[in-house]
Design a protein around this motif. Structure first.
Motif, PDB file in Angstrom:
ATOM      1  N   UNK A  16      33.765  50.397  21.842  1.00 56.83           N
ATOM      2  CA  UNK A  16      34.710  49.147  22.089  1.00 56.83           C
ATOM      3  C   UNK A  16      36.137  49.198  21.410  1.00 56.83           C
ATOM      4  N   UNK A  17      36.391  50.317  20.649  1.00 56.44           N
ATOM      5  CA  UNK A  17      37.552  50.598  19.950  1.00 56.44           C
ATOM      6  C   UNK A  17      38.700  50.940  20.886  1.00 56.44           C
ATOM      7  N   UNK A  18      39.873  50.384  20.427  1.00 60.73           N
ATOM      8  CA  UNK A  18      41.136  50.848  21.284  1.00 60.73           C
ATOM      9  C   UNK A  18      41.183  52.184  21.378  1.00 60.73           C
ATOM     10  N   UNK A  19      41.552  52.664  22.607  1.00 61.54           N
ATOM     11  CA  UNK A  19      41.709  54.107  22.755  1.00 61.54           C
ATOM     12  C   UNK A  19      43.299  54.527  22.632  1.00 61.54           C
ATOM     13  N   UNK A  22      46.389  59.098  26.355  1.00 61.62           N
ATOM     14  CA  UNK A  22      46.524  60.602  26.436  1.00 61.62           C
ATOM     15  C   UNK A  22      45.675  61.562  25.553  1.00 61.62           C
ATOM     16  N   UNK A  23      44.566  60.955  24.888  1.00 65.90           N
ATOM     17  CA  UNK A  23      43.725  61.618  24.038  1.00 65.90           C
ATOM     18  C   UNK A  23      42.461  61.012  24.181  1.00 65.90           C
ATOM     19  N   UNK A  24      41.452  62.008  23.405  1.00 69.27           N
ATOM     20  CA  UNK A  24      40.341  61.537  23.361  1.00 69.27           C
ATOM     21  C   UNK A  24      39.833  60.641  22.105  1.00 69.27           C
ATOM     22  N   UNK A  25      40.671  60.258  21.541  1.00 64.63           N
ATOM     23  CA  UNK A  25      40.620  59.450  20.447  1.00 64.63           C
ATOM     24  C   UNK A  25      40.577  57.877  20.492  1.00 64.63           C
ATOM     25  N   UNK A  26      40.032  57.525  19.366  1.00 63.74           N
ATOM     26  CA  UNK A  26      39.914  56.013  19.621  1.00 63.74           C
ATOM     27  C   UNK A  26      40.479  55.514  17.932  1.00 63.74           C
ATOM     28  N   UNK A  27      40.980  54.246  17.821  1.00 65.78           N
ATOM     29  CA  UNK A  27      41.206  53.553  16.526  1.00 65.78           C
ATOM     30  C   UNK A  27      40.116  52.792  16.160  1.00 65.78           C
ATOM     31  N   UNK A 135      23.998  63.040  21.585  1.00 68.40           N
ATOM     32  CA  UNK A 135      23.931  63.376  22.866  1.00 68.40           C
ATOM     33  C   UNK A 135      24.479  62.156  23.809  1.00 68.40           C
ATOM     34  N   UNK A 136      24.185  60.794  23.442  1.00 67.85           N
ATOM     35  CA  UNK A 136      24.673  59.701  24.052  1.00 67.85           C
ATOM     36  C   UNK A 136      26.149  59.581  23.988  1.00 67.85           C
ATOM     37  N   UNK A 137      26.222  59.853  22.745  1.00 71.42           N
ATOM     38  CA  UNK A 137      27.815  59.626  22.226  1.00 71.42           C
ATOM     39  C   UNK A 137      28.896  60.851  23.278  1.00 71.42           C
ATOM     40  N   UNK A 138      28.196  61.825  23.122  1.00 73.11           N
ATOM     41  CA  UNK A 138      29.140  63.092  23.705  1.00 73.11           C
ATOM     42  C   UNK A 138      29.203  62.812  25.138  1.00 73.11           C
ATOM     43  N   UNK A 139      28.072  62.254  25.908  1.00 76.26           N
ATOM     44  CA  UNK A 139      27.856  61.826  27.453  1.00 76.26           C
ATOM     45  C   UNK A 139      29.192  60.830  27.544  1.00 76.26           C
ATOM     46  N   UNK A 140      29.050  59.703  26.721  1.00 73.87           N
ATOM     47  CA  UNK A 140      30.046  58.631  26.900  1.00 73.87           C
ATOM     48  C   UNK A 140      31.369  59.304  26.806  1.00 73.87           C
ATOM     49  N   UNK A 141      31.568  60.091  25.764  1.00 69.80           N
ATOM     50  CA  UNK A 141      32.945  60.502  25.571  1.00 69.80           C
ATOM     51  C   UNK A 141      33.380  61.491  26.689  1.00 69.80           C
ATOM     52  N   UNK A 146      36.629  62.087  31.513  1.00 74.37           N
ATOM     53  CA  UNK A 146      37.028  62.386  32.937  1.00 74.37           C
ATOM     54  C   UNK A 146      37.768  61.252  33.565  1.00 74.37           C
ATOM     55  N   UNK A 147      37.379  59.803  33.252  1.00 74.35           N
ATOM     56  CA  UNK A 147      37.782  58.676  33.766  1.00 74.35           C
ATOM     57  C   UNK A 147      39.337  58.702  33.380  1.00 74.35           C
ATOM     58  N   UNK A 148      39.883  59.070  32.374  1.00 69.82           N
ATOM     59  CA  UNK A 148      41.110  59.122  31.796  1.00 69.82           C
ATOM     60  C   UNK A 148      41.734  60.095  32.513  1.00 69.82           C
ATOM     61  N   UNK A 149      41.310  61.404  32.706  1.00 71.25           N
ATOM     62  CA  UNK A 149      41.904  62.370  33.499  1.00 71.25           C
ATOM     63  C   UNK A 149      42.433  61.775  34.917  1.00 71.25           C
ATOM     64  N   UNK A 150      41.359  61.080  35.499  1.00 70.14           N
ATOM     65  CA  UNK A 150      41.431  60.672  36.900  1.00 70.14           C
ATOM     66  C   UNK A 150      42.729  59.596  36.915  1.00 70.14           C
ATOM     67  N   UNK A 151      42.603  58.915  35.899  1.00 70.92           N
ATOM     68  CA  UNK A 151      43.514  57.761  35.815  1.00 70.92           C
ATOM     69  C   UNK A 151      44.970  58.409  35.804  1.00 70.92           C
ATOM     70  N   UNK A 152      45.169  59.411  34.950  1.00 72.84           N
ATOM     71  CA  UNK A 152      46.388  60.177  34.716  1.00 72.84           C
ATOM     72  C   UNK A 152      46.861  60.639  35.852  1.00 72.84           C
ATOM     73  N   UNK A 153      46.047  61.532  36.463  1.00 76.97           N
ATOM     74  CA  UNK A 153      46.482  62.141  37.682  1.00 76.97           C
ATOM     75  C   UNK A 153      46.721  61.085  38.895  1.00 76.97           C
TER      76      UNK A 153
END
Length: 174
Positions: A16-19, A22-27, A135-141, A146-153
């Protein structure tokens, strides 16, 4: 709170943290995450203390058994002194003392093995839970990436479309 709930809460904070754009990081709040880690660390030692208690009990039982064997041995020595002529009594006492010591050692080994099995099971469960959470965290990440990539595209496609329309309008103005 148990360790699993704390780990789930930590996962929720990350989800739920702020993203960071253009990166895979959260604050995340450093203080909040460190507080949760401290709570997890304070929970784990309880389980480890229980296993340590079991190991200590094993030592105590072994010591008690050795003391009991020593006590029985001293009693048998006194009996031998009083009945020195009875050689069979002496042999029986020694055999009984050996038997008690062997029984005590076997009981101590069983307690130690049980304690080790308990700790092994506990650590295996913790490892499995951490593996599941990872595993759950990696799948969510991956999904978020992927969602971010689609949105940027899509954003770039929209911008390109606007630029093409602007170019067309500029050419028509000439």
């Amino acid at each position: 709170m148990n360790v699993v709930k704390l780990l789930e809460y930590l996962g929720d904070i990350i989800d739920t943290s702020s993203k960071v754009p253009l990166s895979n990081k959260v604050m995340v709040s450093k203080k909040e995450v460190l507080d949760i880690i401290t709570k997890i660390m304070s929970e784990l030692p309880e389980e480890l203390k229980k296993s340590q208690w079991i190991l200590n009990e094993k030592d105590k039982i072994l010591n008690d058994a050795v003391k009991e064997a020593d006590k029985l041995k001293r009693q048998e020595i006194e009996t031998v002194k009083m009945q020195i002529d009875r050689h069979n009594v002496t042999l029986e006492a020694e055999n009984k003392a050996r038997s008690l010591v062997e029984e005590a050692k076997m009981e101590a080994r069983e307690i130690k093995l049980s304690a080790l099995q308990y700790v092994d099971d506990l650590l295996r469960q913790v490892d499995e839970q951490i593996e599941e959470r990872q595993q759950e965290f990696n799948e969510k990440l991956q999904k978020e990436a992927q969602d971010l990539s689609v949105n940027v595209r899509n954003d770039f496609d929209s911008i390109k479309e606007i630029i093409k329309n602007n170019i067309t309008e500029l050419r028509e103005v000439k």
